[in-house]
Design a protein around this motif. Structure first.
Motif, short mmCIF file in Angstrom:
data_model
loop_
_atom_site.label_atom_id
_atom_site.label_comp_id
_atom_site.label_asym_id
_atom_site.label_seq_id
_atom_site.Cartn_x
_atom_site.Cartn_y
_atom_site.Cartn_z
N ASP A 1 0.88 -1.16 0.00
CA ASP A 1 0.00 0.00 0.00
C ASP A 1 0.92 1.21 0.00
OD1 ASP A 1 -2.46 -1.32 0.04
OD2 ASP A 1 -2.55 -1.37 2.23
N PHE A 2 0.61 2.21 -0.81
CA PHE A 2 1.51 3.36 -0.90
C PHE A 2 0.74 4.66 -1.15
CE2 PHE A 2 0.98 1.71 -5.15
CZ PHE A 2 0.88 2.82 -5.96
N THR A 3 1.39 5.74 -0.76
CA THR A 3 0.93 7.07 -1.14
C THR A 3 1.94 7.59 -2.14
OG1 THR A 3 2.16 8.11 0.67
CG2 THR A 3 -0.14 7.50 1.10
N HIS A 4 1.50 8.45 -3.03
CA HIS A 4 2.42 8.91 -4.06
C HIS A 4 2.11 10.35 -4.47
CE1 HIS A 4 -1.01 8.09 -6.66
NE2 HIS A 4 -0.37 8.70 -7.65
N GLU A 5 3.05 10.90 -5.21
CA GLU A 5 2.87 12.20 -5.85
C GLU A 5 3.37 12.08 -7.28
OE1 GLU A 5 5.29 15.02 -3.72
OE2 GLU A 5 7.17 14.20 -4.51
N VAL A 6 2.92 12.97 -8.12
CA VAL A 6 3.40 12.97 -9.50
C VAL A 6 4.31 14.17 -9.67
CG1 VAL A 6 2.75 13.08 -11.93
CG2 VAL A 6 1.31 11.83 -10.32
N GLY A 7 5.54 13.89 -10.04
CA GLY A 7 6.52 14.94 -10.25
C GLY A 7 6.93 15.04 -11.70
N ASP A 8 8.00 15.76 -11.95
CA ASP A 8 8.51 15.96 -13.31
C ASP A 8 8.90 14.65 -13.98
OD1 ASP A 8 8.21 18.65 -12.87
OD2 ASP A 8 10.32 19.00 -12.41
N ARG A 9 9.34 13.67 -13.18
CA ARG A 9 9.81 12.40 -13.74
C ARG A 9 8.77 11.30 -13.65
NH1 ARG A 9 15.66 11.80 -11.08
NH2 ARG A 9 16.27 10.81 -13.02
N GLY A 10 7.55 11.63 -13.25
CA GLY A 10 6.49 10.63 -13.15
C GLY A 10 6.10 10.38 -11.71
N PRO A 11 5.27 9.36 -11.48
CA PRO A 11 4.81 9.08 -10.12
C PRO A 11 5.93 8.54 -9.24
CG PRO A 11 3.72 7.63 -11.72
CD PRO A 11 4.65 8.50 -12.48
N ARG A 12 5.95 9.02 -8.00
CA ARG A 12 6.95 8.61 -7.01
C ARG A 12 6.24 8.35 -5.70
NH1 ARG A 12 10.13 9.95 -2.83
NH2 ARG A 12 12.37 9.69 -2.99
N ALA A 13 6.52 7.17 -5.10
CA ALA A 13 5.91 6.83 -3.82
C ALA A 13 6.52 7.69 -2.71
CB ALA A 13 6.13 5.36 -3.51
N LEU A 14 5.67 8.14 -1.81
CA LEU A 14 6.12 8.90 -0.65
C LEU A 14 6.31 7.99 0.56
CD1 LEU A 14 3.67 11.91 -1.05
CD2 LEU A 14 6.08 11.79 -1.72
N SER A 15 5.53 6.93 0.63
CA SER A 15 5.66 5.92 1.68
C SER A 15 5.00 4.64 1.18
CB SER A 15 5.01 6.39 2.98
OG SER A 15 3.61 6.49 2.82
N ALA A 16 5.44 3.52 1.75
CA ALA A 16 4.86 2.23 1.36
C ALA A 16 4.86 1.30 2.56
CB ALA A 16 5.65 1.60 0.22
N SER A 17 3.75 0.60 2.73
CA SER A 17 3.66 -0.42 3.79
C SER A 17 3.39 -1.77 3.14
CB SER A 17 2.58 -0.06 4.80
OG SER A 17 1.34 0.08 4.17
N LEU A 18 3.90 -2.81 3.75
CA LEU A 18 3.82 -4.16 3.19
C LEU A 18 2.46 -4.79 3.44
CD1 LEU A 18 5.54 -6.37 1.81
CD2 LEU A 18 6.10 -7.19 4.10
N VAL A 19 1.89 -5.35 2.39
CA VAL A 19 0.65 -6.11 2.48
C VAL A 19 0.98 -7.61 2.43
CG1 VAL A 19 -1.56 -6.63 1.35
CG2 VAL A 19 -0.68 -4.27 1.40
N HIS A 20 1.86 -7.99 1.50
CA HIS A 20 2.22 -9.39 1.30
C HIS A 20 3.63 -9.46 0.73
CE1 HIS A 20 2.49 -12.98 -1.33
NE2 HIS A 20 2.03 -13.56 -0.26
N SER A 21 4.42 -10.43 1.22
CA SER A 21 5.78 -10.60 0.72
C SER A 21 6.09 -12.06 0.43
CB SER A 21 6.79 -10.08 1.74
OG SER A 21 8.10 -10.46 1.38
N PRO A 22 6.54 -12.38 -0.78
CA PRO A 22 6.94 -13.76 -1.07
C PRO A 22 8.13 -14.20 -0.23
CG PRO A 22 7.32 -12.35 -2.99
CD PRO A 22 6.66 -11.52 -1.95
#
Length: 152
Positions: free
Chosen positions: A47-68
């Motif tokens: 799960d992540f929050t993001h912003e769109v900058g000059d170079r495209g979308p960039r995550a501001l933070s991310a939390s784990l939902v599932h990990s192999p």
């Protein structure tokens, strides 16, 4: 927003996350993870929050939902260490003579890694069985090999 890791470079410390809600993959740096980067792998859901900058979308933070990675280790621990554990999504091996390390990481021998992992496991989880220690150690070693983190 939720997405799935489609590319991850552990050495450079970044990933790209695909989400059905966006047309472009989202850049994610390991400094923006709200979880241990050792659990990051291709196929992980975040799960992540993001912003769109000059170079495209960039995550501001991310939390784990599932990990192999977590699934593989948990499977080895839950059955007493009898499950053969393999890295869920192995990275391509570096080309012969090509060392991806930039001088900032120690490259260990397999024996050094096994020793350090064993000591850390016994110090942090004292009631692991010998089989569990061996299973977790094998999983960590396979991940390290797949990323070229061990001396040959």
């Amino acid at each position: 927003m939720r997405g799935s890791v489609v590319r991850y470079d552990a050495i450079k410390g970044y990933a790209f996350v695909a989400s059905d809600e966006l047309d472009e993959d989202v850049f994610l740096h390991v400094n923006d993870l709200d979880f241990d980067k050792a659990l990051m792998a291709v196929g992980a859901e975040v799960d992540f929050t993001h912003e769109v900058g000059d170079r495209g979308p960039r995550a501001l933070s991310a939390s784990l939902v599932h990990s192999p990675v977590a699934d593989a280790v948990q499977a080895a621990l839950s059955d007493g260490g009898t499950t053969a554990v393999s890295a869920p999504v192995p990275a391509p091996a570096p080309a012969s003579g090509d060392h991806p390390h930039d001088g900032f990481a120690d490259v260990l021998s397999a024996a050094e890694l096994r020793g350090e992992v064993t000591e850390k496991l016994l110090a942090s989880v004292g009631d692991l069985t010998g089989r569990q220690v061996l299973a977790v150690r094998a999983a960590v070693e396979q991940i390290a090999r797949s990323h070229g983190w061990l001396d040959s």
